[in-house]
Scaffold this active site. Structure first.
Site, PDB file in Angstrom:
ATOM      1  N   PRO A 142       0.812  -1.221   0.000  1.00 19.71           N
ATOM      2  CA  PRO A 142       0.000   0.000   0.000  1.00 19.71           C
ATOM      3  C   PRO A 142       0.845   1.270   0.000  1.00 19.71           C
ATOM      4  O   PRO A 142       0.311   2.369  -0.107  1.00 19.71           O
ATOM      5  CB  PRO A 142      -0.834  -0.120   1.284  1.00 19.71           C
ATOM      6  CG  PRO A 142      -0.101  -1.074   2.150  1.00 19.71           C
ATOM      7  CD  PRO A 142       0.673  -1.982   1.247  1.00 19.71           C
ATOM      8  N   GLU A 175       1.681  -8.095   8.712  1.00 19.16           N
ATOM      9  CA  GLU A 175       1.989  -6.662   8.850  1.00 19.16           C
ATOM     10  C   GLU A 175       2.868  -6.163   7.705  1.00 19.16           C
ATOM     11  O   GLU A 175       3.217  -4.998   7.647  1.00 19.16           O
ATOM     12  CB  GLU A 175       2.674  -6.393  10.190  1.00 19.16           C
ATOM     13  CG  GLU A 175       1.686  -6.128  11.321  1.00 19.16           C
ATOM     14  CD  GLU A 175       0.656  -5.057  10.965  1.00 19.16           C
ATOM     15  OE1 GLU A 175       1.060  -3.939  10.632  1.00 19.16           O
ATOM     16  OE2 GLU A 175      -0.547  -5.365  11.004  1.00 19.16           O
ATOM     17  N   ARG A 188      -4.945  -7.956 -20.726  1.00 17.59           N
ATOM     18  CA  ARG A 188      -5.900  -7.509 -21.741  1.00 17.59           C
ATOM     19  C   ARG A 188      -5.296  -6.481 -22.693  1.00 17.59           C
ATOM     20  O   ARG A 188      -5.879  -6.192 -23.740  1.00 17.59           O
ATOM     21  CB  ARG A 188      -7.194  -6.985 -21.097  1.00 17.59           C
ATOM     22  CG  ARG A 188      -7.056  -5.769 -20.266  1.00 17.59           C
ATOM     23  CD  ARG A 188      -8.344  -5.462 -19.534  1.00 17.59           C
ATOM     24  NE  ARG A 188      -9.463  -5.170 -20.416  1.00 17.59           N
ATOM     25  CZ  ARG A 188      -9.603  -4.049 -21.114  1.00 17.59           C
ATOM     26  NH1 ARG A 188      -8.678  -3.107 -21.041  1.00 17.59           N
ATOM     27  NH2 ARG A 188     -10.656  -3.855 -21.889  1.00 17.59           N
ATOM     28  N   ASP A 215     -10.749   2.587 -24.237  1.00 23.82           N
ATOM     29  CA  ASP A 215     -11.103   2.446 -22.827  1.00 23.82           C
ATOM     30  C   ASP A 215     -10.865   3.723 -22.028  1.00 23.82           C
ATOM     31  O   ASP A 215     -10.032   4.551 -22.394  1.00 23.82           O
ATOM     32  CB  ASP A 215     -10.256   1.342 -22.170  1.00 23.82           C
ATOM     33  CG  ASP A 215     -10.779  -0.038 -22.508  1.00 23.82           C
ATOM     34  OD1 ASP A 215     -11.992  -0.174 -22.733  1.00 23.82           O
ATOM     35  OD2 ASP A 215      -9.961  -0.975 -22.534  1.00 23.82           O
TER      36      ASP A 215
HETATM   37  N1  SAM Z   1       1.519  -2.694   7.571  1.00 18.83           N
HETATM   38  C1  SAM Z   1       1.519  -2.430   6.158  1.00 18.83           C
HETATM   39  C2  SAM Z   1       1.461  -0.928   5.929  1.00 18.83           C
HETATM   40  O1  SAM Z   1       0.861  -0.233   6.731  1.00 18.83           O
HETATM   41  O2  SAM Z   1       1.989  -0.439   4.918  1.00 18.83           O
HETATM   42  C3  SAM Z   1       0.329  -3.083   5.485  1.00 18.83           C
HETATM   43  C4  SAM Z   1       0.468  -4.568   5.390  1.00 18.83           C
HETATM   44  S1  SAM Z   1      -0.906  -5.323   4.553  1.00 18.83           S
HETATM   45  C5  SAM Z   1      -1.965  -5.722   5.879  1.00 18.83           C
HETATM   46  C6  SAM Z   1      -0.259  -6.893   4.081  1.00 18.83           C
HETATM   47  C7  SAM Z   1       0.161  -6.972   2.624  1.00 18.83           C
HETATM   48  O3  SAM Z   1      -0.970  -6.778   1.799  1.00 18.83           O
HETATM   49  C8  SAM Z   1       1.169  -5.978   2.158  1.00 18.83           C
HETATM   50  O4  SAM Z   1       2.498  -6.363   2.458  1.00 18.83           O
HETATM   51  C9  SAM Z   1       0.924  -5.940   0.653  1.00 18.83           C
HETATM   52  O5  SAM Z   1       1.612  -6.978  -0.026  1.00 18.83           O
HETATM   53  C10 SAM Z   1      -0.563  -6.216   0.554  1.00 18.83           C
HETATM   54  N2  SAM Z   1      -1.365  -5.005   0.354  1.00 18.83           N
HETATM   55  C11 SAM Z   1      -2.242  -4.450   1.202  1.00 18.83           C
HETATM   56  N3  SAM Z   1      -2.827  -3.377   0.679  1.00 18.83           N
HETATM   57  C12 SAM Z   1      -2.328  -3.221  -0.548  1.00 18.83           C
HETATM   58  C13 SAM Z   1      -2.540  -2.276  -1.582  1.00 18.83           C
HETATM   59  N4  SAM Z   1      -3.373  -1.262  -1.459  1.00 18.83           N
HETATM   60  N5  SAM Z   1      -1.859  -2.441  -2.743  1.00 18.83           N
HETATM   61  C14 SAM Z   1      -0.989  -3.451  -2.901  1.00 18.83           C
HETATM   62  N6  SAM Z   1      -0.741  -4.377  -1.945  1.00 18.83           N
HETATM   63  C15 SAM Z   1      -1.395  -4.270  -0.777  1.00 18.83           C
END
Ligand code: SAM
Length: 245
Positions: free
Chosen positions: A90, A117, A155, A170
């Site tokens: 994220p 996490e 795609r 698109d």
């Molecule tokens: N503690 C982390 C932070 O606050 O940045 C978030 C960890 S999340 C619960 C667990 C995993 O989900 C991440 O390591 C990532 O691979 C994936 N993930 C969660 N949200 C995401 C997003 N918006 N885009 C891409 N991957 C995401």
């Protein structure tokens, strides 16, 4: 194009790529998708993949060793096709159609799915070459983001869609949203399809569609207009709707 996906939950991908366009792209050999179980690359007898964060705090982090091993093993034969290694996070740059188009030029793409996490920082620093978020919210893992990227990229590959011109029309491709579209019947519950679409007049239909696209973008996502490819007629039309450049 080849995708290598690294996950602690490979079962989640069962069925995800088995329908419609992605399935056709796979069976025709346009794309290959390899799902790698990170747990299979652990070296201890408990097959540990995660541990507590140094310094305290809740939750568990994916350890670097199994992630490095899984990725290095899978990409060992990549040679000149060496791919981008994308950490799903994220905190990454936000995935867009433009990034999907860049990825569609690659021969290979590796996608690392975090969990819990998150992932030990050394994966981010010394293994991943890119870090992508699919939006400003937090999911439980990177598996759904990986599916999103495989779908959006596949795609765009020449031959993936029945209509090769479809992606060019698109939303987000030229920086605009696509306008309203209609199919049969011409009238449904008293709601008629706009007459111009039934007129058979191609130039007018093209102009109407362009104006619909401009209007919809102005109404819903006006900030997109700043980077959109606009000509003088587009500008005049938008100004007639109250747009200020
Ligand atoms: N503690 C982390 C932070 O606050 O940045 C978030 C960890 S999340 C619960 C667990 C995993 O989900 C991440 O390591 C990532 O691979 C994936 N993930 C969660 N949200 C995401 C997003 N918006 N885009 C891409 N991957 C995401």
């Amino acid at each position: 194009m080849r995708f290598d996906i690294f996950s602690l939950f490979p079962e989640m991908f069962r069925g995800a790529f088995d329908d419609s366009i992605i399935r056709r792209a796979r069976t025709s050999g346009l794309v290959e998708v390899f799902i790698h179980d990170i747990r299979a690359s652990t070296s201890d007898k408990h097959h540990s993949t995660d541990d507590l964060p140094y310094g305290g705090g809740g939750g568990m982090l994916l350890m670097p060793e199994p992630v490095f091993s899984a990725v290095e093993r899978a990409l060992a034969d990549a040679g000149d096709d060496a791919s981008s290694i994308v950490l799903l996070s994220p905190q990454g740059r936000v995935f867009t159609q433009a990034i999907a188009q860049q990825f569609a030029q690659h021969k290979r793409l590796a996608l690392i799915c975090g969990r819990y996490e998150g992932v030990d920082e050394r994966v981010r620093e010394h293994l991943a070459t890119d870090e992508i978020s699919i939006g400003d919210y937090v999911l439980t893992g990177g598996e759904i983001p990986a599916m999103v990227i495989v779908d959006a990229v596949t795609r765009l590959l020449p031959g993936a869609l029945g209509d090769p011109d479809a992606p060019a029309k698109d939303s987000h491709v030229g920086g605009l949203l696509e306008g309203a579209q209609y199919t049969r019947p011409a009238e449904f519950r008293g709601w008629r399809v706009p007459d111009v679409l039934l007129s058979g007049h191609h130039a007018q239909i093209t102009k109407w569609r362009r104006q619909q696209s401009l209007r919809r973008t102005l109404e819903r996502r006006p900030e997109l207009l700043r980077a959109a490819q606009l000509d003088e007629a587009d500008r005049q039309y938008l100004q007639s709707l109250g747009w200020k450049e």
